[in-house]
Design an enzyme around this catalytic site. Structure first.
Site, mmCIF file in Angstrom:
data_model
loop_
_atom_site.group_PDB
_atom_site.id
_atom_site.type_symbol
_atom_site.label_atom_id
_atom_site.label_comp_id
_atom_site.label_asym_id
_atom_site.label_seq_id
_atom_site.Cartn_x
_atom_site.Cartn_y
_atom_site.Cartn_z
ATOM 1 N N ASP A 1 14.626 -1.259 1.206
ATOM 2 C CA ASP A 1 15.272 -1.012 2.380
ATOM 3 C C ASP A 1 16.097 -2.296 2.374
ATOM 4 O O ASP A 1 17.226 -2.403 1.777
ATOM 5 C CB ASP A 1 14.165 -1.597 3.509
ATOM 6 N N GLY B 1 15.602 -4.935 0.256
ATOM 7 C CA GLY B 1 15.860 -5.077 -1.041
ATOM 8 C C GLY B 1 15.191 -6.378 -1.615
ATOM 9 O O GLY B 1 14.879 -6.613 -2.566
ATOM 10 N N TYR B 2 14.581 -7.153 -0.388
ATOM 11 C CA TYR B 2 14.015 -8.488 -0.661
ATOM 12 C C TYR B 2 12.671 -8.091 -1.540
ATOM 13 O O TYR B 2 12.210 -9.148 -2.488
ATOM 14 C CB TYR B 2 13.766 -9.226 0.528
ATOM 15 N N GLU C 1 7.477 1.961 -6.101
ATOM 16 C CA GLU C 1 7.600 1.726 -4.690
ATOM 17 C C GLU C 1 7.959 2.884 -3.771
ATOM 18 O O GLU C 1 8.540 3.917 -4.038
ATOM 19 C CB GLU C 1 8.983 0.807 -4.636
ATOM 20 N N ASP C 2 7.557 2.726 -2.453
ATOM 21 C CA ASP C 2 7.656 3.629 -1.444
ATOM 22 C C ASP C 2 9.131 3.803 -1.131
ATOM 23 O O ASP C 2 9.674 4.718 -0.948
ATOM 24 C CB ASP C 2 6.807 3.553 -0.368
ATOM 25 N N ARG D 1 0.799 -1.158 -0.007
ATOM 26 C CA ARG D 1 0.012 0.071 -0.115
ATOM 27 C C ARG D 1 0.850 1.029 -0.023
ATOM 28 O O ARG D 1 0.360 2.423 -0.415
ATOM 29 C CB ARG D 1 -0.896 0.079 1.361
ATOM 30 N N GLY D 2 2.042 1.059 0.396
ATOM 31 C CA GLY D 2 3.081 2.170 0.544
ATOM 32 C C GLY D 2 3.186 3.284 -0.378
ATOM 33 O O GLY D 2 3.471 4.337 -0.386
ATOM 34 N N ARG E 1 -0.215 6.907 7.328
ATOM 35 C CA ARG E 1 0.293 7.072 5.655
ATOM 36 C C ARG E 1 -0.303 8.323 5.115
ATOM 37 O O ARG E 1 0.293 8.653 4.316
ATOM 38 C CB ARG E 1 -0.387 5.715 5.090
HETATM 39 P P1 IMP Z 1 12.400 -4.449 2.027
HETATM 40 O O1 IMP Z 1 11.691 -5.674 1.423
HETATM 41 O O2 IMP Z 1 13.351 -4.599 3.097
HETATM 42 O O3 IMP Z 1 13.116 -3.534 0.944
HETATM 43 O O4 IMP Z 1 11.136 -3.431 2.488
HETATM 44 C C1 IMP Z 1 10.399 -2.812 1.759
HETATM 45 C C2 IMP Z 1 8.955 -2.566 2.580
HETATM 46 O O5 IMP Z 1 9.234 -2.605 3.752
HETATM 47 C C3 IMP Z 1 8.610 -1.266 2.077
HETATM 48 O O6 IMP Z 1 7.690 -1.395 1.127
HETATM 49 C C4 IMP Z 1 7.777 -0.970 3.250
HETATM 50 O O7 IMP Z 1 6.439 -1.498 3.230
HETATM 51 C C5 IMP Z 1 8.477 -1.474 4.451
HETATM 52 N N1 IMP Z 1 9.507 -0.527 5.163
HETATM 53 C C6 IMP Z 1 10.921 -0.618 5.084
HETATM 54 N N2 IMP Z 1 11.285 0.490 5.683
HETATM 55 C C7 IMP Z 1 10.489 1.170 6.096
HETATM 56 C C8 IMP Z 1 10.255 2.329 6.807
HETATM 57 O O8 IMP Z 1 11.251 2.867 7.252
HETATM 58 N N3 IMP Z 1 8.989 2.865 7.255
HETATM 59 C C9 IMP Z 1 7.965 2.027 7.051
HETATM 60 N N4 IMP Z 1 7.911 1.087 6.180
HETATM 61 C C10 IMP Z 1 9.144 0.639 6.041
HETATM 62 MG MG MG Z 2 4.446 -1.579 5.796
#
Ligand code: IMP
Ligand code: MG
Length: 190
Positions: free
Chosen positions: A106, A108-109, A102-103, A45-46, A168
């Site tokens: 982080d 990267g997964y 994407e929002d 949703r981000g 949000r």
């Molecule tokens: P990744 O898979 O670790 O790259 O994370 C991506 C997802 O984790 C994003 O689409 C967000 O929904 C959530 N996320 C990662 N970091 C943050 C943050 O600092 N605040 C809020 N949501 C986050």
């Molecule tokens: Mg989230």
């Protein structure tokens, strides 16, 4: 429900800076895809606030679609490597120019999995546009073609990003002081 000011660490990206940068990213995408039809895939949703402002700054023909993914066994503030589709695209993407919106990237997964899900559907091209990039947290290498802002290793909220699904709607990106944040029983959705 706590007022965000009670656990606000700092406003990292104020509204005007966000909007200014999104205008630039929209213009850059419009230049790069001129003469083509562009298809934006928003990760729910981000990514939804970013998508809605981004499309208003794209001046070439553009279509949008939505996908939602979730992580198995993820704790509230951390993604695990296992990602699955919880809401799939409505439209076929084969032979289309696709940008994933994407929002935040982080670990990267999430984006890595999304790209794997989409690649096998044979888009003509596939790129990534993220509003925020937190490179210090990266665990898997992912390509980022368009990036709004690089941010430090802090948990952030606002402008699509949630803390336990709330906040949000705020028009800026802020970091949270987790020591001052309290989950209010019965007020969180999960
Ligand atoms: P990744 O898979 O670790 O790259 O994370 C991506 C997802 O984790 C994003 O689409 C967000 O929904 C959530 N996320 C990662 N970091 C943050 C943050 O600092 N605040 C809020 N949501 C986050
Ligand atoms: Mg989230």
């Amino acid at each position: 429900m706590q007022d965000y000011r009670q656990f606000l660490d700092e406003i990292i990206i104020p509204e005007d800076a966000l909007q200014k940068r999104i205008t630039e990213v929209g213009e850059e995408i419009s230049r790069d895809y001129v003469g083509k039809r562009l298809h934006l895939v928003c990760i729910l949703r981000g990514g939804v606030l970013f998508l809605s402002d981004l499309v208003r700054n794209i001046s070439i023909p553009v279509t949008i679609d939505f996908m939602a993914v979730s992580s198995y066994g993820a704790s509230n503030r951390q993604t695990t490597g296992q990602v699955r589709i919880t809401l799939d695209l409505k439209d076929d993407i084969s032979d289309r120019h696709v940008i994933v919106v994407e929002d935040i990237v982080d670990s990267g997964y999430t984006i890595k999995s999304v790209l794997e899900f989409l690649k096998v559907r044979h888009p003509r091209s596939l790129s990534v546009c993220t509003l925020l990039d937190k490179p210090s947290r990266r665990e898997v290498e992912v390509p980022i073609h368009y990036r709004g802002f690089t941010i430090p290793n802090k948990f952030v909220f606002g402008y699509g990003l949630d803390i336990d699904e709330f906040y949000r709607n705020l028009p800026f990106i802020a970091s949270v002081d987790l020591e001052r944040y309290h989950i209010v029983e019965g007020q969180t959705p999960s």
